[in-house]
Every structure is written in C-alpha cells, then in structure tokens.
Design an enzyme around this catalytic site. Sequence first.
Site, PDB file in Angstrom:
ATOM      1  N   ASP A 141       2.354   1.980   3.327  1.00 50.87           N
ATOM      2  CA  ASP A 141       3.279   0.993   3.924  1.00 50.87           C
ATOM      3  C   ASP A 141       4.714   1.434   3.687  1.00 50.87           C
ATOM      4  OD1 ASP A 141       1.070  -0.650   4.284  1.00 50.87           O
ATOM      5  OD2 ASP A 141       1.457  -1.799   2.450  1.00 50.87           O
ATOM      6  N   GLU A 148      -8.820 -13.894  -1.524  1.00 51.26           N
ATOM      7  CA  GLU A 148      -8.111 -14.155  -0.268  1.00 51.26           C
ATOM      8  C   GLU A 148      -8.817 -15.272   0.492  1.00 51.26           C
ATOM      9  OE1 GLU A 148      -6.542 -10.869   1.909  1.00 51.26           O
ATOM     10  OE2 GLU A 148      -7.012 -11.771   3.848  1.00 51.26           O
ATOM     11  N   ASP A 155      -5.690 -13.714   9.299  1.00 54.00           N
ATOM     12  CA  ASP A 155      -4.512 -13.607   8.417  1.00 54.00           C
ATOM     13  C   ASP A 155      -3.364 -14.515   8.844  1.00 54.00           C
ATOM     14  OD1 ASP A 155      -5.678 -11.796   6.699  1.00 54.00           O
ATOM     15  OD2 ASP A 155      -4.761 -10.024   7.602  1.00 54.00           O
ATOM     16  N   HIS A 176       0.881  -1.171   0.000  1.00 58.11           N
ATOM     17  CA  HIS A 176       0.000   0.000   0.000  1.00 58.11           C
ATOM     18  C   HIS A 176       0.916   1.218   0.000  1.00 58.11           C
ATOM     19  CE1 HIS A 176      -2.327  -3.019   2.345  1.00 58.11           C
ATOM     20  NE2 HIS A 176      -3.415  -2.438   1.878  1.00 58.11           N
ATOM     21  N   ASP A 187      -0.599 -12.502   2.435  1.00 56.51           N
ATOM     22  CA  ASP A 187      -1.263 -11.471   3.243  1.00 56.51           C
ATOM     23  C   ASP A 187      -1.487 -12.110   4.620  1.00 56.51           C
ATOM     24  OD1 ASP A 187      -2.603  -9.348   4.226  1.00 56.51           O
ATOM     25  OD2 ASP A 187      -4.212  -9.340   2.745  1.00 56.51           O
ATOM     26  N   ASP A 203      -4.531 -13.830  -2.392  1.00 60.14           N
ATOM     27  CA  ASP A 203      -3.924 -13.477  -1.107  1.00 60.14           C
ATOM     28  C   ASP A 203      -3.896 -14.746  -0.286  1.00 60.14           C
ATOM     29  OD1 ASP A 203      -3.305 -10.916  -1.723  1.00 60.14           O
ATOM     30  OD2 ASP A 203      -4.432  -9.978  -0.101  1.00 60.14           O
ATOM     31  N   HIS A 246     -10.885 -14.273   3.546  1.00 60.35           N
ATOM     32  CA  HIS A 246     -12.098 -13.533   3.187  1.00 60.35           C
ATOM     33  C   HIS A 246     -13.186 -14.496   2.703  1.00 60.35           C
ATOM     34  CE1 HIS A 246      -9.604  -9.601   2.310  1.00 60.35           C
ATOM     35  NE2 HIS A 246      -9.433 -10.076   3.533  1.00 60.35           N
TER      36      HIS A 246
END
Length: 438
Positions: free
Chosen positions: A103, A267, A308, A100, A337, A295, A270
Amino acid sequence: MEYFRHLPKVKYEGKDTKNPFAFRFYDPDRVILGKTMKEHLPFAMAWWHNLGAGGSDMFGTETADKSFGSMKRTMSHAKAKVDAGFEFMQKLGVEYFCFHDVDLVPEAETLAETNARLDEIADYITRKMKETGLKCLWGTANLFSNPRYMNGAGSSNSADVFCFAAAQIKKALDLTVKFGGKGYVFWGGREGYETLLNTDMKLELDNIARLMKLAVDYGRSIGFTGDFYIEPKPKEPMKHQYDFDAATAIGFLRAHGLERDFKLNIEANHATLAGHTFQHELRVAGINGMLGSIDANQGDLLLGWDTDEFPFDVYETTMCMYEVIKAGGLTGGFNFDAKNRRPSNTPEDMFHGFILGMDSFALGLIKAARLIEDGRIDEFIKERYSSWQAGIGAKITNNEVTLQELAEYAEKLGAPKDPGSGKQEYLQRIVNDILFGE
Ligand code: XUL
Ligand code: CO
C-alpha cells in the site's frame, strides 16, 4: 500541499448539530465507564481503502480520483498519499493507521528494489509521525495480490513462493517495528483451496504455522513486543479459507503452539460471511483471551461477499462495544477496513465515511455502557445460571464429582427443576428501550 483544503477539522458539536462535518456523538474527552471515548476507541485508517481504493470493480474502472495530484505508481504519488493520509487523519482526529507493504509504494520488479522504495517511504512516514504524533496500529504484508501467490503464500505448493512470502513478512515486520506498531496481522488472503483434488491440506496447514513461527521468532528478535493477529475470514478469495472463523483460528493457533504470541483481529463483515454475528466472533475471541483488534466495517446481508462498508448499524456497534467492554478492551484498536460506495466518489465522501463510522461506534459505546449500567441483562444471566453457584452445580464446576455420582444424584431427584424461560423477547425489548427510548 493541502489536499483537503476545503474541508474543516471535524469536531464534536453534539447531537443537535446539523453540520455534516461535525461529530454528533464522538466526543473524544467524554468519560464513559472510567475511560475517555478516545481511549475506548483507538480508531485507525486503512491505507489501502482510504488512500488507494478508487471504486473499481469487476464491471468498471475507478470513479474516485485518488491520485492526490501525482502520477500513480510513482514515488511522488506514494509521498502524496502519505501527506494526504496524515492530513486526513489529523482533520478527523484518527490517531492510527494500518498498512500492507505494497500500500505504501508501488511494487517493483525485484524485492531489493521494492525494499529500497519501502525504506525511502518509511523514513518519510517516520518524519511525519514525529511531526504529528500520529501512530501505527498494525502492519501486514500483502501475500495475495501478486500472481506468485495464486496458490497461496504459506500454503503454496512452491517452496520458492513460501520464501518470497517470508521475505515480505520480514520487511513488513521491520517497518511495523520502525513505526512502533502495536500489532502485526496475518490475513490469509489466498491461504485456502479450491479443490482437494490438487491439495495437500496437512502440509499446507503445517507450513502456514511454520511461517507464523518464523515470523514470531524474527519479530521478537528485532524487538517487536506487540501482538500478532490472525484475521479470520471464511471465503473470498478462496472457496475454502483455512482461517474460517474465530474458533477455527484459535484451534489452529493452539494446535501449533502459537497461542501466546497471537490474538485475533475480528472483522465484522468476515463474521457475517462465516454465518456468525459480529458479536459471536467477538465473544469467541474474548472468552479465549484472544480479542486483540477489530476491523470495523459492515457487510450487506443480502450480498454474499465482503462489501467493506462503513459501519452504520448502531445495534451492531452497540453489541460490539458491549463485548469489547466485557472483554476488558482491546490491545489493538478499531481499523476502518471500509471503503466508500462506488458512487460516493468525492473527498467529502471520504470524510462522511469516517464521520459515520466514528459516530456509529461512539453511539455504540454510549449505548453499551448504558446496557451494562442498567444491569438487567447481567442480572438475568446471573439468575439463569444460578444453579451453578451452589449445591451440585458448584461441585461440578469445581471438578469434584464423578459421572457415577451425577447419575445417582439424578436418579434420586426424579426430575430436574424447570430450567426456566430464556426470556429472549423481554431482553430484546430492554435493548430497544435503551437504544431508542432514551
Ligand atoms: C480482506 C481484509 C484485509 C485485511 C488485511 O478481506 O480484510 O484487508 O484486513 O490484509
Ligand atoms: Co480486514
């Protein structure tokens, strides 16, 4: 400066090794179904977790020191993170990173100052990329942490906030292109709502699509040829997230004419939060030609949030690789991730997390290839749907019939043939045999 001086370059040593800093299954040059493991599995490091997350949670502060010898929230810390990150990736044999915007540098008071910091770090990163050959998988803009995004970014009630989101996306796209990134991700962190009592849902959805279109137009104008991705997630942080799951995101993309430029970044954690298996989400994306990137992490089914974790469930990684192979591979890669558990707070643990994740996916790849080569599952499915290959079934799939004709056919038939057993337990046993029996 070497940040992981006491830790070795991690190599493949085979399944009998007891060396905790060796791969037991990830053998980058091993060829499986015509491609090397490295080609099947373009692994990526998530800048935010690996170089940023120190294990803080709602109840406690950081347990892991991610200062890398510098004061946090300074440019020297930002550079130390680059150095540490590149050393880490080289030692693990991870070729890609994902980031990001914020980051990379500490966010400043103004956009102009943040962008100047980003330019400085981008030059630093580009030099490192040239030196090492490491690459960028995807970039994104963090449109959820800053308080201005409390009501969303593209979905904000405030047009000014929408413009700030646009500015961040523009810069994140500039960086992604500068790094030669393969993709650009939209994870709609705050794109959702808590209550319809204060929400204009139609305007919010249309505006998210507008922001995406603007991003596509800008990205293409500066030479971005990669894929844009939506990363679906059903909840957390918002109660209702607009990108609930793969099917919802695909419907949204099609409704707004975005399907040519976008694919999905699926992901694992998710998927399970949405009440689906990881495999389900991958299949939905795959059959729609929209499986872009992954992810790679794992949730905890006993917990209702995004934990995560590094993937360790080989049944899941096998089913994931089965879907990826069947879909013809990814245009993106496998981004960890994922973060260490809070008490796993040493640099060694950072290595163990990636070794676990990479070996879990390597083993998943080996087992998925075996399932495909074995052929019994494919054979069974083919047989199960054989009524569509000829006769009335073929006519239906060729769109050569009317409802009237089908009604007449059914009447003549009297009763349909027994559709046959689904044989779920037989198939589950085949999977177990291949996973654990050989
Ligand atoms: C949040 C999440 C994000 C995205 C990128 O759950 O997965 O880190 O991957 O914004
Ligand atoms: Co993610």
